[in-house]
Design an enzyme around this catalytic site. Structure first.
Site, PDB file in Angstrom:
ATOM      1  CG  ASP A   1      -2.850  12.157 -27.273  1.00 26.11           C
ATOM      2  OD1 ASP A   1      -3.364  12.066 -28.398  1.00 26.11           O
ATOM      3  OD2 ASP A   1      -2.445  11.179 -26.618  1.00 26.11           O
TER       4      ASP A   1
ATOM      5  CG  ASP B   1      -6.987   7.194 -28.239  1.00 28.31           C
ATOM      6  OD1 ASP B   1      -7.944   6.804 -27.564  1.00 28.31           O
ATOM      7  OD2 ASP B   1      -7.091   7.612 -29.412  1.00 28.31           O
TER       8      ASP B   1
ATOM      9  CE  LYS C   1      16.293 -12.693   4.190  1.00 31.02           C
ATOM     10  NZ  LYS C   1      14.858 -12.490   3.840  1.00 31.02           N
TER      11      LYS C   1
ATOM     12  CG  ASN D   1       6.931  -8.634  -2.142  1.00 24.10           C
ATOM     13  OD1 ASN D   1       7.498  -8.305  -1.105  1.00 24.10           O
ATOM     14  ND2 ASN D   1       7.404  -8.357  -3.333  1.00 24.10           N
TER      15      ASN D   1
ATOM     16  CD  GLU E   1       8.461  -4.468  -3.155  1.00 16.32           C
ATOM     17  OE1 GLU E   1       9.044  -5.109  -4.018  1.00 16.32           O
ATOM     18  OE2 GLU E   1       9.031  -3.980  -2.171  1.00 16.32           O
TER      19      GLU E   1
ATOM     20  NE  ARG F   1       8.874   8.868  -2.680  1.00 15.78           N
ATOM     21  CZ  ARG F   1       9.578   7.896  -3.262  1.00 15.78           C
ATOM     22  NH1 ARG F   1       9.843   7.969  -4.545  1.00 15.78           N
ATOM     23  NH2 ARG F   1       9.995   6.853  -2.570  1.00 15.78           N
TER      24      ARG F   1
ATOM     25  CG  PHE G   1      16.541   7.058  -4.485  1.00 18.05           C
ATOM     26  CD1 PHE G   1      16.391   8.281  -3.847  1.00 18.05           C
ATOM     27  CD2 PHE G   1      15.391   6.358  -4.850  1.00 18.05           C
ATOM     28  CE1 PHE G   1      15.127   8.797  -3.564  1.00 18.05           C
ATOM     29  CE2 PHE G   1      14.126   6.872  -4.570  1.00 18.05           C
ATOM     30  CZ  PHE G   1      13.992   8.086  -3.924  1.00 18.05           C
TER      31      PHE G   1
HETATM   32  P1  ADP Z   1      11.030  -8.530   0.663  1.00 21.94           P
HETATM   33  O1  ADP Z   1      10.147  -7.392   1.012  1.00 21.94           O
HETATM   34  O2  ADP Z   1      12.096  -8.120  -0.257  1.00 21.94           O
HETATM   35  O3  ADP Z   1      10.264  -9.655   0.174  1.00 21.94           O
HETATM   36  P2  ADP Z   1      11.517 -10.210   2.908  1.00 21.94           P
HETATM   37  O4  ADP Z   1      10.771 -11.217   2.147  1.00 21.94           O
HETATM   38  O5  ADP Z   1      12.827 -10.651   3.453  1.00 21.94           O
HETATM   39  O6  ADP Z   1      11.732  -8.930   2.020  1.00 21.94           O
HETATM   40  O7  ADP Z   1      10.613  -9.666   4.100  1.00 21.94           O
HETATM   41  C1  ADP Z   1       9.314  -9.202   3.938  1.00 21.94           C
HETATM   42  C2  ADP Z   1       8.365  -9.950   4.852  1.00 21.94           C
HETATM   43  O8  ADP Z   1       8.451  -9.439   6.181  1.00 21.94           O
HETATM   44  C3  ADP Z   1       6.916  -9.753   4.491  1.00 21.94           C
HETATM   45  O9  ADP Z   1       6.485 -10.677   3.530  1.00 21.94           O
HETATM   46  C4  ADP Z   1       6.167  -9.914   5.803  1.00 21.94           C
HETATM   47  O10 ADP Z   1       5.804 -11.245   6.017  1.00 21.94           O
HETATM   48  C5  ADP Z   1       7.206  -9.553   6.845  1.00 21.94           C
HETATM   49  N1  ADP Z   1       6.968  -8.298   7.552  1.00 21.94           N
HETATM   50  C6  ADP Z   1       7.339  -8.088   8.846  1.00 21.94           C
HETATM   51  N2  ADP Z   1       7.037  -6.855   9.252  1.00 21.94           N
HETATM   52  C7  ADP Z   1       6.464  -6.232   8.185  1.00 21.94           C
HETATM   53  C8  ADP Z   1       5.946  -4.928   7.974  1.00 21.94           C
HETATM   54  N3  ADP Z   1       5.952  -4.002   8.927  1.00 21.94           N
HETATM   55  N4  ADP Z   1       5.440  -4.634   6.752  1.00 21.94           N
HETATM   56  C9  ADP Z   1       5.460  -5.537   5.778  1.00 21.94           C
HETATM   57  N5  ADP Z   1       5.924  -6.761   5.897  1.00 21.94           N
HETATM   58  C10 ADP Z   1       6.433  -7.127   7.106  1.00 21.94           C
HETATM   59  N1  RBF Z   2      12.144   1.658  -5.065  1.00 26.45           N
HETATM   60  C1  RBF Z   2      12.662   2.500  -5.972  1.00 26.45           C
HETATM   61  O1  RBF Z   2      13.481   2.091  -6.778  1.00 26.45           O
HETATM   62  N2  RBF Z   2      12.275   3.812  -6.050  1.00 26.45           N
HETATM   63  C2  RBF Z   2      11.373   4.331  -5.201  1.00 26.45           C
HETATM   64  O2  RBF Z   2      11.056   5.520  -5.310  1.00 26.45           O
HETATM   65  C3  RBF Z   2      10.817   3.490  -4.186  1.00 26.45           C
HETATM   66  N3  RBF Z   2       9.936   3.950  -3.295  1.00 26.45           N
HETATM   67  C4  RBF Z   2       9.415   3.124  -2.341  1.00 26.45           C
HETATM   68  C5  RBF Z   2       8.495   3.615  -1.423  1.00 26.45           C
HETATM   69  C6  RBF Z   2       7.956   2.779  -0.446  1.00 26.45           C
HETATM   70  C7  RBF Z   2       6.992   3.360   0.529  1.00 26.45           C
HETATM   71  C8  RBF Z   2       8.328   1.415  -0.378  1.00 26.45           C
HETATM   72  C9  RBF Z   2       7.756   0.513   0.648  1.00 26.45           C
HETATM   73  C10 RBF Z   2       9.239   0.934  -1.294  1.00 26.45           C
HETATM   74  C11 RBF Z   2       9.792   1.761  -2.280  1.00 26.45           C
HETATM   75  N4  RBF Z   2      10.731   1.295  -3.202  1.00 26.45           N
HETATM   76  C12 RBF Z   2      11.247   2.133  -4.156  1.00 26.45           C
HETATM   77  C13 RBF Z   2      10.882  -0.121  -3.364  1.00 26.45           C
HETATM   78  C14 RBF Z   2      12.006  -0.739  -2.616  1.00 26.45           C
HETATM   79  O3  RBF Z   2      13.120  -0.620  -3.446  1.00 26.45           O
HETATM   80  C15 RBF Z   2      11.555  -2.166  -2.460  1.00 26.45           C
HETATM   81  O4  RBF Z   2      11.042  -2.313  -1.201  1.00 26.45           O
HETATM   82  C16 RBF Z   2      12.650  -3.132  -2.765  1.00 26.45           C
HETATM   83  O5  RBF Z   2      12.645  -3.283  -4.144  1.00 26.45           O
HETATM   84  C17 RBF Z   2      12.432  -4.483  -2.090  1.00 26.45           C
HETATM   85  O6  RBF Z   2      11.931  -5.410  -2.975  1.00 26.45           O
HETATM   86 MG    MG Z   3       8.683  -7.406  -0.369  1.00 23.06          MG
END
Ligand code: ADP
Ligand code: RBF
Ligand code: MG
Length: 388
Positions: free
Chosen positions: A17, A19, A254, A262, A312, A337, A342
Site C-alpha cells: 500500500d 499512503d 524514582k 525528558n 526520554e 526495538r 511488560f
Molecule cells: P523522570 O525521568 O520520570 O522524569 P526524574 O525526573 O525523577 O524522572 O529524573 C530524571 C532526571 O534525572 C533527568 O531530568 C536528569 O536531570 C537527571 N539525570 C541524572 N542522571 C541521568 C542520566 N544518566 N540520564 C538521564 N537523566 C539523568
Molecule cells: N516503556 C515502555 O512502556 N515500554 C518500553 O518498551 C520501554 N522501553 C524503554 C527503553 C529505554 C531505553 C528507556 C530509557 C525507557 C523505556 N521505556 C519503556 C520508558 C520507561 O517506561 C520510562 O522511562 C518511564 O515511562 C519514565 O517516564
Molecule cells: Mg524522564
C-alpha cells in the site's frame, strides 16, 4: 508464544500500500484539511483521521462534507481541495524503513506491486519524488483502475493477476483497516503497520501486526532476510534534536531507578511524528559536562500508557544529580526495538538495562562512534567553545 503462532505460508511476491504504509501522507492531509476547513470557519479535528485513512478519495470526501456540514457538494469539495493536495505531494516524506524495504526486496529480485486506493495519476506523482521507487515496482494499480476500492479484494486480486502469481503467494503490507480486510479477502498474507497509534488491537484479522517497517522480518514469510542489523542494532540515517531538559513524570529515576532526561514533546511534535516509536541510541552532549553514550525511548511507554508521544534519553553515565534546565543535544544513530508492554516493572527495567548494554557496546563500533564528533554535539561543549 512461538508454539501458538499460526503457521504462515511462504510467499514469493509483495503487494504494498502507499499512503500511510510507505508515505507519511497523513501529516500532509491534516495540514491541507486544517487550512481548507479554516476557510469555512471550521476547525479540523485530528481525531477524525480514522474516518479517512485507507478510504477512497470519494468516501473520505463524503464523510468530511457530512461531518463538518460544509455548504458544498462532495464533488465541489473534491474539485476545490484537489489542487491543494497536489501542491503538497512533493513534501510527503517516506515513512521510516520504506526506502530500505523497497531497495532490499528489489535488490533480491522479489517482484512487487503497489496497490493504492488513490488514483493512478496521484500515485505516480507522489512516488516520483522518491528516488528508485517507481522502477522497483513491476505493477502499479490505482483505485480508479478497479470497480471497487479496498476493503473489496478486487485491487489485490488484480495486482496478483498482473504479477502473474497466485494470490496465496502474495504478502500484503498495509497500514489501514480497509486494506487489511481487502488483503485477507483476497486470500493473501497480511502484515499490518497501523498508522494510527495505539490501535493495534483493531487489526486482529491481520496475520501479523508490526509497529513500523523497521520491524519487518521478511524471513518469516520466506523472503530474504535483511542483512543490515549489526549486534542487535539497526543503523539509521542519523538525526539530531536538542533543547533544555525538562522535568518529566518523576517515574524514571524514582520508580524505575533509571533516570531519563525528558525533552519537551511540544517543541518536537513534528520531528517525533516523523520517527517511529521505539528504542533508539546515540550520543548526548551536555554543555558543562561533555559527550556521553545514550539510549532512549520514543513513544507512549505502553507500561505507563502516556497520552503524548514522549522522548526520554537515558545517559549511560553516573551523574548523581539532576540537570534540569540544562541544554541537551542528541545525535540518534541507531534503532534497537519497538516499544513493548511488560507484565511487571521488573521485566521492563531488565529490558531497559539490556537496551543500555546493547547501546554501550554498539557505540564503540566505528560506524556509530564517529558521530561522537558531530558538530551539533561538539558546538555545545563549553570547553571547546572557550578554546576556539
Ligand atoms: P523522570 O525521568 O520520570 O522524569 P526524574 O525526573 O525523577 O524522572 O529524573 C530524571 C532526571 O534525572 C533527568 O531530568 C536528569 O536531570 C537527571 N539525570 C541524572 N542522571 C541521568 C542520566 N544518566 N540520564 C538521564 N537523566 C539523568
Ligand atoms: N516503556 C515502555 O512502556 N515500554 C518500553 O518498551 C520501554 N522501553 C524503554 C527503553 C529505554 C531505553 C528507556 C530509557 C525507557 C523505556 N521505556 C519503556 C520508558 C520507561 O517506561 C520510562 O522511562 C518511564 O515511562 C519514565 O517516564
Ligand atoms: Mg524522564
Amino acid at each position: 508464544m512461538a508454539a501458538t503462532m499460526p503457521l504462515r505460508s511462504f510467499v514469493s511476491h509483495v503487494v504494498l500500500d502507499l499512503d500511510g504504509t510507505l508515505l507519511n501522507t497523513d501529516g500532509i492531509v491534516s495540514e491541507v484539511l486544517k487550512k481548507f476547513l479554516g476557510k469555512y470557519g471550521k476547525q479540523w479535528d485530528g481525531r477524525g483521521v480514522h474516518k479517512i485513512v485507507g478510504k477512497t478519495p470519494l468516501e473520505a470526501a463524503t464523510s468530511i462534507v457530512e461531518d463538518y456540514g460544509l455548504p458544498c457538494t462532495t464533488n465541489e469539495f473534491i474539485l476545490d481541495i484537489s489542487p491543494m493536495f497536489s501542491d503538497q505531494w512533493c513534501n510527503i516524506k517516506a515513512l521510516p524503513g520504506a526506502s530500505r524495504l523497497i531497495k532490499h526486496l528489489n535488490g533480491h529480485g522479489v517482484r512487487m506491486a503497489l496497490a493504492s486506493n488513490s488514483p493512478k495519476e496521484s500515485i505516480e506523482a507522489k512516488i516520483s519524488h522518491h528516488h528508485g521507487w517507481k522502477e522497483s515496482f513491476s505493477v502499479i494499480i490505482g483505485g480508479d483502475e478497479v470497480g471497487m476500492g479496498k476493503p473489496s479484494p478486487e485491487i489485490f486480486l488484480e495486482a496478483a493477476k498482473r504479477l502473474n502469481v497466485e494470490p496465496s503467494k502474495c504478502l500484503v503490507i498495509e497500514d489501514s483497516l480497509p486494506g487489511v480486510t481487502a488483503g485477507k479477502a483476497a486470500g493473501m498474507g497480511v502484515v499490518a503497520v497501523p498508522s494510527v497509534p495505539k490501535q493495534a488491537a483493531l487489526y486482529s484479522s491481520a496475520d501479523e501486526v508490526i509497529n513500523s517497517l523497521l520491524d519487518l522480518q521478511p524471513e518469516k514469510w520466506g523472503l530474504p532476510p535483511f542483512q543490515d542489523w549489526i549486534e542487535g542494532t539497526l543503523p539509521i540515517e542519523p538525526w539530531y534534536i536538542g533543547g533544555p531538559v525538562i522535568k518529566g513524570f518523576g517515574r524514571g529515576s524514582k520508580v524505575l531507578g533509571i533516570p531519563t532526561a525528558n525533552l519537551s514533546a511540544d517543541s518536537f511534535s513534528v520531528i517525533l511524528s516523523e520517527h517511529a516509536s521505539g528504542v533508539y541510541f546515540g550520543w548526548a552532549a551536555l554543555s558543562t559536562r561533555g559527550i556521553f553514550k545514550m539510549v532512549m525511548s520514543i513513544g507512549w511507554n505502553p507500561y505507563f500508557d502516556n497520552t503524548e508521544k514522549t522522548i526520554e534519553p537515558w545517559l549511560l553515565h553516573d551523574f548523581n544529580e539532576d540537570f534540569y534546565g540544562e541544554e541537551l543535544h542528541l545525535a540518534i544513530v541507531g534503532y534497537i526495538r519497538p516499544e513493548a508492554n511488560f507484565p511487571s516493572l521488573e521485566t521492563l527495567i531488565a529490558k531497559i538495562h539490556d537496551d543500555g548494554k546493547i547501546s554501550e557496546k554498539a557505540l564503540d563500533l566505528p560506524m556509530y562512534a564517529s558521530y561522537k564528533d558531530a558538530p551539533y554535539l561538539r558546538s555545545l561543549l563549553q570547553q571547546d567553545n572557550n578554546h576556539s
